[in-house]
Design a protein around this motif. Sequence first.
Motif, mmCIF file in Angstrom:
data_model
loop_
_atom_site.group_PDB
_atom_site.id
_atom_site.type_symbol
_atom_site.label_atom_id
_atom_site.label_comp_id
_atom_site.label_asym_id
_atom_site.label_seq_id
_atom_site.Cartn_x
_atom_site.Cartn_y
_atom_site.Cartn_z
ATOM 1 N N VAL A 22 0.852 -1.188 0.000
ATOM 2 C CA VAL A 22 0.000 0.000 0.000
ATOM 3 C C VAL A 22 0.892 1.243 0.000
ATOM 4 C CG1 VAL A 22 -1.774 1.254 1.289
ATOM 5 C CG2 VAL A 22 -1.780 -1.247 1.275
ATOM 6 N N LEU A 23 0.495 2.246 -0.789
ATOM 7 C CA LEU A 23 1.255 3.490 -0.850
ATOM 8 C C LEU A 23 0.834 4.420 0.288
ATOM 9 C CD1 LEU A 23 3.304 5.154 -2.632
ATOM 10 C CD2 LEU A 23 1.263 6.304 -3.515
ATOM 11 N N ILE A 24 1.835 4.926 1.026
ATOM 12 C CA ILE A 24 1.579 5.972 2.008
ATOM 13 C C ILE A 24 2.469 7.164 1.672
ATOM 14 C CG2 ILE A 24 0.674 4.541 3.876
ATOM 15 C CD1 ILE A 24 3.500 4.551 5.130
ATOM 16 N N ALA A 25 2.003 8.338 2.075
ATOM 17 C CA ALA A 25 2.686 9.582 1.731
ATOM 18 C C ALA A 25 2.932 10.387 3.006
ATOM 19 C CB ALA A 25 1.819 10.384 0.759
ATOM 20 N N GLN A 26 4.133 10.949 3.112
ATOM 21 C CA GLN A 26 4.479 11.731 4.291
ATOM 22 C C GLN A 26 4.108 13.193 4.083
ATOM 23 O OE1 GLN A 26 8.678 11.970 5.335
ATOM 24 N NE2 GLN A 26 8.126 11.676 7.489
ATOM 25 N N ARG A 27 3.364 13.739 5.049
ATOM 26 C CA ARG A 27 2.931 15.138 4.965
ATOM 27 C C ARG A 27 4.144 16.056 5.030
ATOM 28 N NH1 ARG A 27 -2.291 16.225 5.217
ATOM 29 N NH2 ARG A 27 -1.979 18.277 6.145
ATOM 30 N N PRO A 28 4.194 17.069 4.149
ATOM 31 C CA PRO A 28 5.370 17.948 4.083
ATOM 32 C C PRO A 28 5.419 18.962 5.224
ATOM 33 C CG PRO A 28 3.728 18.682 2.520
ATOM 34 C CD PRO A 28 3.193 17.416 3.147
ATOM 35 N N GLU A 29 6.616 19.503 5.438
ATOM 36 C CA GLU A 29 6.792 20.588 6.406
ATOM 37 C C GLU A 29 5.904 21.754 6.004
ATOM 38 O OE1 GLU A 29 8.495 20.552 9.286
ATOM 39 O OE2 GLU A 29 8.866 18.446 8.811
ATOM 40 N N GLY A 30 5.403 22.455 6.998
ATOM 41 C CA GLY A 30 4.573 23.627 6.732
ATOM 42 C C GLY A 30 3.086 23.312 6.676
ATOM 43 N N LYS A 31 2.727 22.036 6.629
ATOM 44 C CA LYS A 31 1.314 21.640 6.640
ATOM 45 C C LYS A 31 0.971 21.105 8.018
ATOM 46 C CE LYS A 31 -0.184 20.880 2.001
ATOM 47 N NZ LYS A 31 -1.055 20.098 1.160
ATOM 48 N N ALA A 32 -0.310 21.157 8.358
ATOM 49 C CA ALA A 32 -0.757 20.560 9.617
ATOM 50 C C ALA A 32 -0.354 19.087 9.640
ATOM 51 C CB ALA A 32 -2.267 20.696 9.752
ATOM 52 N N LEU A 33 0.040 18.602 10.794
ATOM 53 C CA LEU A 33 0.436 17.201 10.982
ATOM 54 C C LEU A 33 1.632 16.816 10.112
ATOM 55 C CD1 LEU A 33 -3.190 15.706 11.028
ATOM 56 C CD2 LEU A 33 -1.813 16.379 12.997
ATOM 57 N N ALA A 34 2.527 17.771 9.883
ATOM 58 C CA ALA A 34 3.724 17.531 9.069
ATOM 59 C C ALA A 34 4.523 16.356 9.622
ATOM 60 C CB ALA A 34 4.593 18.789 9.048
ATOM 61 N N GLY A 35 5.063 15.556 8.715
ATOM 62 C CA GLY A 35 5.880 14.412 9.095
ATOM 63 C C GLY A 35 5.104 13.126 9.284
ATOM 64 N N LEU A 36 3.784 13.214 9.458
ATOM 65 C CA LEU A 36 2.974 12.003 9.608
ATOM 66 C C LEU A 36 2.694 11.395 8.235
ATOM 67 C CD1 LEU A 36 0.424 13.054 12.389
ATOM 68 C CD2 LEU A 36 2.625 11.882 12.627
ATOM 69 N N TRP A 37 2.410 10.107 8.236
ATOM 70 C CA TRP A 37 2.145 9.357 7.003
ATOM 71 C C TRP A 37 0.645 9.225 6.809
ATOM 72 C CZ3 TRP A 37 6.058 7.962 3.753
ATOM 73 C CH2 TRP A 37 7.356 8.117 4.253
ATOM 74 N N GLU A 38 0.193 9.362 5.572
ATOM 75 C CA GLU A 38 -1.237 9.324 5.269
ATOM 76 C C GLU A 38 -1.479 8.602 3.953
ATOM 77 O OE1 GLU A 38 -2.478 13.396 4.847
ATOM 78 O OE2 GLU A 38 -1.269 13.693 3.049
#
Length: 136
Positions: A22-38
């Motif tokens: 399954v593909l997961i994507a890491q939230r970029p810096e500057g966005k809410a919840l940055a660094g978490l995978w979604e």
Amino acid sequence: MTDSLPTVLVVAAALIDTDGRVLIAQRPEGKALAGLWEFPGGKIEPGERPEQALIRELREELGIDVNAACLAPFVFTSHAYESFHLLMPLYLLRRWSGTVQRREHAALKWVKPNQLSDYPMPPADEPLVAWLRDLL
């Protein structure tokens, strides 16, 4: 209930490759919840159907083209954050055109379902992991 939170509608996809990852994507810096995978996806714009929004978001975020007939509704999550309530259907996607590319996220990873819980996720995404693990 005296304080009601606005409901934000978003849509996400669990892209599944031929190896069952399954593909997961890491939230970029500057966005809410940055660094978490979604799971990739995003907000449904006014007047958009969920499938239209997901096709648009996947093109913008991953550079892939998706046929609506390939989107299989799977499960949804409902989560109250501090300032809004999130409602997010998750679609399964096994077929798309083009090569998955990182366009908006800090990183992308293909992960076996039983390893998804090793990656910190936003609270709304976490319940989806068990559903995917049971399915795949």
